[in-house]
Scaffold this active site. Structure first.
Site, PDB file in Angstrom:
ATOM      1  CB  SER A 137      -1.355  -0.142   0.667  1.00  0.00           C
ATOM      2  OG  SER A 137      -1.799   1.282   1.053  1.00  0.00           O
ATOM      3  CE1 TYR A 161      -3.451  -2.485   5.221  1.00  0.00           C
ATOM      4  CE2 TYR A 161      -3.041  -0.231   4.847  1.00  0.00           C
ATOM      5  CZ  TYR A 161      -3.607  -1.844   4.720  1.00  0.00           C
ATOM      6  OH  TYR A 161      -3.909  -1.963   3.180  1.00  0.00           O
ATOM      7  CE  LYS A 165      -1.466  -4.593   3.158  1.00  0.00           C
ATOM      8  NZ  LYS A 165      -1.839  -6.151   2.217  1.00  0.00           N
TER       9      LYS A 165
HETATM   10  P1  NAD Z   1     -10.753  -6.442   0.800  1.00  0.00           P
HETATM   11  O1  NAD Z   1     -10.943  -7.084   2.294  1.00  0.00           O
HETATM   12  O2  NAD Z   1     -11.860  -6.858   0.400  1.00  0.00           O
HETATM   13  O3  NAD Z   1     -10.038  -8.307   0.599  1.00  0.00           O
HETATM   14  C1  NAD Z   1      -9.808  -9.099   1.717  1.00  0.00           C
HETATM   15  C2  NAD Z   1     -10.381 -10.175   1.852  1.00  0.00           C
HETATM   16  O4  NAD Z   1      -9.223 -10.878   2.534  1.00  0.00           O
HETATM   17  C3  NAD Z   1     -11.318 -10.484   2.509  1.00  0.00           C
HETATM   18  O5  NAD Z   1     -12.232 -11.436   1.313  1.00  0.00           O
HETATM   19  C4  NAD Z   1     -11.213 -10.971   4.028  1.00  0.00           C
HETATM   20  O6  NAD Z   1     -12.502 -12.101   3.732  1.00  0.00           O
HETATM   21  C5  NAD Z   1      -9.866 -12.313   3.699  1.00  0.00           C
HETATM   22  N1  NAD Z   1      -9.230 -12.436   4.622  1.00  0.00           N
HETATM   23  C6  NAD Z   1      -9.473 -11.622   5.785  1.00  0.00           C
HETATM   24  N2  NAD Z   1      -8.363 -12.151   7.046  1.00  0.00           N
HETATM   25  C7  NAD Z   1      -8.244 -13.433   6.135  1.00  0.00           C
HETATM   26  C8  NAD Z   1      -7.488 -15.056   6.682  1.00  0.00           C
HETATM   27  N3  NAD Z   1      -6.868 -14.635   7.921  1.00  0.00           N
HETATM   28  N4  NAD Z   1      -7.232 -16.118   6.051  1.00  0.00           N
HETATM   29  C9  NAD Z   1      -7.911 -16.019   4.016  1.00  0.00           C
HETATM   30  N5  NAD Z   1      -8.523 -14.789   4.144  1.00  0.00           N
HETATM   31  C10 NAD Z   1      -8.370 -13.822   4.933  1.00  0.00           C
HETATM   32  O7  NAD Z   1      -9.741  -5.841   0.975  1.00  0.00           O
HETATM   33  P2  NAD Z   1      -9.839  -5.135  -0.605  1.00  0.00           P
HETATM   34  O8  NAD Z   1      -9.332  -4.144  -0.577  1.00  0.00           O
HETATM   35  O9  NAD Z   1      -9.573  -6.001  -1.742  1.00  0.00           O
HETATM   36  O10 NAD Z   1      -8.061  -5.365  -0.392  1.00  0.00           O
HETATM   37  C11 NAD Z   1      -6.945  -6.254  -0.750  1.00  0.00           C
HETATM   38  C12 NAD Z   1      -5.173  -6.053   0.035  1.00  0.00           C
HETATM   39  O11 NAD Z   1      -5.249  -4.934  -1.047  1.00  0.00           O
HETATM   40  C13 NAD Z   1      -4.835  -6.162   1.142  1.00  0.00           C
HETATM   41  O12 NAD Z   1      -4.469  -6.897   1.522  1.00  0.00           O
HETATM   42  C14 NAD Z   1      -5.458  -4.788   1.476  1.00  0.00           C
HETATM   43  O13 NAD Z   1      -3.981  -4.444   2.406  1.00  0.00           O
HETATM   44  C15 NAD Z   1      -4.485  -4.526   0.732  1.00  0.00           C
HETATM   45  N6  NAD Z   1      -4.949  -2.700  -0.331  1.00  0.00           N
HETATM   46  C16 NAD Z   1      -5.936  -2.273  -0.046  1.00  0.00           C
HETATM   47  C17 NAD Z   1      -6.289  -0.905  -0.528  1.00  0.00           C
HETATM   48  C18 NAD Z   1      -7.072  -0.478  -0.725  1.00  0.00           C
HETATM   49  O14 NAD Z   1      -7.745   0.752  -0.576  1.00  0.00           O
HETATM   50  N7  NAD Z   1      -8.473  -1.367  -0.426  1.00  0.00           N
HETATM   51  C19 NAD Z   1      -5.000  -0.303  -0.337  1.00  0.00           C
HETATM   52  C20 NAD Z   1      -3.776  -0.683  -0.872  1.00  0.00           C
HETATM   53  C21 NAD Z   1      -3.345  -1.812  -0.706  1.00  0.00           C
HETATM   54  N1  UFG Z   2     -12.314  11.466   3.749  1.00  0.00           N
HETATM   55  C1  UFG Z   2     -13.137  12.221   3.991  1.00  0.00           C
HETATM   56  N2  UFG Z   2     -14.389  11.738   4.813  1.00  0.00           N
HETATM   57  C2  UFG Z   2     -14.650  10.063   4.906  1.00  0.00           C
HETATM   58  C3  UFG Z   2     -13.607   9.255   4.847  1.00  0.00           C
HETATM   59  C4  UFG Z   2     -12.555   9.904   3.724  1.00  0.00           C
HETATM   60  O1  UFG Z   2     -13.072  13.396   4.434  1.00  0.00           O
HETATM   61  O2  UFG Z   2     -15.423  10.209   5.261  1.00  0.00           O
HETATM   62  C5  UFG Z   2     -10.841  11.677   2.912  1.00  0.00           C
HETATM   63  C6  UFG Z   2     -10.010  11.564   3.877  1.00  0.00           C
HETATM   64  O3  UFG Z   2      -9.616  12.583   4.827  1.00  0.00           O
HETATM   65  C7  UFG Z   2      -8.585  11.761   2.717  1.00  0.00           C
HETATM   66  C8  UFG Z   2     -10.048  11.643   1.588  1.00  0.00           C
HETATM   67  O4  UFG Z   2     -11.206  11.157   1.756  1.00  0.00           O
HETATM   68  O5  UFG Z   2      -8.538  13.045   2.729  1.00  0.00           O
HETATM   69  C9  UFG Z   2      -9.083   9.139   0.826  1.00  0.00           C
HETATM   70  O6  UFG Z   2      -9.643   8.920   2.058  1.00  0.00           O
HETATM   71  P1  UFG Z   2      -9.543   7.076   2.665  1.00  0.00           P
HETATM   72  O7  UFG Z   2      -9.955   6.599   3.813  1.00  0.00           O
HETATM   73  O8  UFG Z   2     -10.289   7.201   1.532  1.00  0.00           O
HETATM   74  O9  UFG Z   2      -8.000   6.868   1.218  1.00  0.00           O
HETATM   75  P2  UFG Z   2      -6.574   7.405   2.372  1.00  0.00           P
HETATM   76  O10 UFG Z   2      -5.991   7.767   1.240  1.00  0.00           O
HETATM   77  O11 UFG Z   2      -6.630   8.023   2.958  1.00  0.00           O
HETATM   78  O12 UFG Z   2      -6.260   5.672   2.496  1.00  0.00           O
HETATM   79  C10 UFG Z   2      -6.145   4.851   1.243  1.00  0.00           C
HETATM   80  C11 UFG Z   2      -6.630   3.241   2.001  1.00  0.00           C
HETATM   81  C12 UFG Z   2      -4.978   3.034   2.546  1.00  0.00           C
HETATM   82  C13 UFG Z   2      -4.572   3.413   1.963  1.00  0.00           C
HETATM   83  C14 UFG Z   2      -3.919   4.125   0.992  1.00  0.00           C
HETATM   84  C15 UFG Z   2      -3.168   4.403   0.449  1.00  0.00           C
HETATM   85  O13 UFG Z   2      -7.135   3.066   3.555  1.00  0.00           O
HETATM   86  O14 UFG Z   2      -5.418   1.923   3.899  1.00  0.00           O
HETATM   87  O15 UFG Z   2      -5.267   4.515   0.944  1.00  0.00           O
HETATM   88  O16 UFG Z   2      -3.648   2.988  -0.466  1.00  0.00           O
HETATM   89  F1  UFG Z   2      -2.910   2.463   2.640  1.00  0.00           F
END
Ligand code: NAD
Ligand code: UFG
Length: 351
Positions: A137, A161, A165
């Protein structure tokens, strides 16, 4: 690519990636504990594939289970081998991702995200499976860097978190350094994935109050929440709200296939790549675009800044483009339109 194991494959990004692989006629094995997803996701994937006559039940194997369970992982690898279709690469999405929750419950975050990953790497090693893409991330960059973030910037996470990572990135780098010929590693640092598959049949479905902005906007649009609170309008940015690098989840799914092909074409690799569009939009621009393309109103109010936020975060995407020769193609409008289509569909299914 014979058989790719996708951990967390029924989650938000995982489900779109599974679909992308199945559309290409590739074999996949999915592991998910269903902690933050459900079996219905598999039905959605099936429906989309049936619409284009591409569904083949032999191409998809689903196992419900936890990546922290070594015996379970061992069995999944063994069964694939016994079926004559050994797992030859892994995409590792499974994990916990809520920043606020990670600060409140650090032990569970370290256990799932780090111990779970170690377990997986152990079983890969036992099975001579050397190819892995890991979901990292942009959060690992923290807030003290030059913008846009470049992959060589120092790693300075500031929440649990982010620490988990960064820890898994370190483990992967140590594995590669110990014996470079043994591994093909891709660390993908996602920026802000949003949107859904245009069919509206799969998408993000948080099982708790969303922390991220996009699912929150969708829930305000559908009437599940009264209004959006925008965290600060006094940031040092052109409109005073934070800027982020949003990327359509369908584009994000695609890059996994391309990155995996890049790894498979080499004897050994250790790649760290930013995955974003490289173009930031403000919170207000996101809200305005969502309103415009979907012809609806998002009630919003400015509130205090959220702890840990930074004014601007976006990716330097030149490394991804130069190495993979690939750029995301979908626009912010597509993200808003497709994301709302999914949420709207979800509400009508629930009704
Ligand atoms: P998500 O929660 O939708 O998907 C993660 C999946 O992992 C879920 O289906 C959950 O049931 C499963 N899971 C959780 N714990 C588990 C375990 N112990 N064993 C097996 N399965 C398990 O999340 P996502 O948004 O699809 O994110 C996927 C990956 O990408 C994550 O590792 C997250 O940290 C990373 N990531 C997501 C974002 C974002 O904004 N969505 C940004 C950066 C990185
Ligand atoms: N925000 C609001 N109101 C809300 C939620 C968010 O104003 O209810 C704002 C936040 O302050 C930020 C922007 O919207 O300025 C984006 O916020 P997000 O929480 O959607 O995303 P972030 O960039 O803070 O973080 C996300 C994921 C992290 C990841 C990061 C970079 O939550 O896990 O993107 O990938 F690491």
């Amino acid at each position: 690519m014979k058989n790719i194991l996708i951990t967390g494959g029924t989650g938000f990004i995982g489900s779109h990636t599974c679909l992308n692989f199945l559309e290409e006629d590739l074999n996949i094995t999915i592991i998910d504990s269903l902690k933050n997803s459900s079996r219905n996701v598999l039905k959605g994937i099936k429906k989309i594939l049936e619409l284009s006559n591409k569904y083949d039940e032999n191409k998809i194997n689903f196992y419900e289970g936890d990546i922290r369970n070594t015996d379970f992982l061992r069995k999944v690898f063994l069964q694939a081998k016994n079926k004559g279709n050994p797992i030859d690469g892994v995409i590792h999405f499974a994990g916990l991702k809520a920043v606020g929750e990670s600060v409140l419950n650090p032990i569970i975050y370290w256990d799932v995200n780090v111990n779970g990953s170690i377990n997986l790497f152990k079983i890969m090693e036992e099975n001579n499976c050397k190819t892995i893409l890991f979901s990292s991330s942009a959060t690992v960059y923290g807030n003290s860097q030059k913008i846009p973030f470049n992959e060589s910037a120092s790693i300075k996470p500031f929440n649990t978190y982010g620490f988990t990572k960064a820890a898994v990135e370190n483990i992967l780098n140590n594995m590669f350094d110990s014996d470079s010929l043994k591994w093909r590693i891709g660390i993908l640092r996602y920026f802000n994935p949003i949107g859904s598959h245009p069919s509206g049949l799969i998408g993000e479905n948080p099982n708790h109050k969303p922390e991220n902005i996009f699912p929150y906007i969708c829930q305000v649009a559908s009437g599940l929440r009264e209004k959006l609170y925008i965290f600060g309008n006094d940031w040092p940015t052109p409109d005073g709200t934070c800027y982020r690098d949003y990327i359509h989840v369908v584009d994000l799914a695609e890059v996994h296939k391309i990155a995996l092909k890049y790894l498979f074409a080499r004897d050994s690799a250790n790649l760290t790549l930013n995955v974003g569009k490289g173009k930031p939009y403000s919170v207000l621009e996101l809200v305005n675009t969502f309103e415009r393309v979907n012809s609806l109103k998002i009630e919003h109010e400015f509130s205090f800044r959220r702890d840990g936020d930074i004014a601007t975060s976006y990716a330097d995407t030149s490394k991804m483009y130069n190495l993979l020769k690939w750029k995301p193609s979908k626009s912010l409008e597509d993200m808003c339109k497709d994301g709302w289509n999914w949420q709207n569909n979800l509400v009508s299914i629930k009704d």
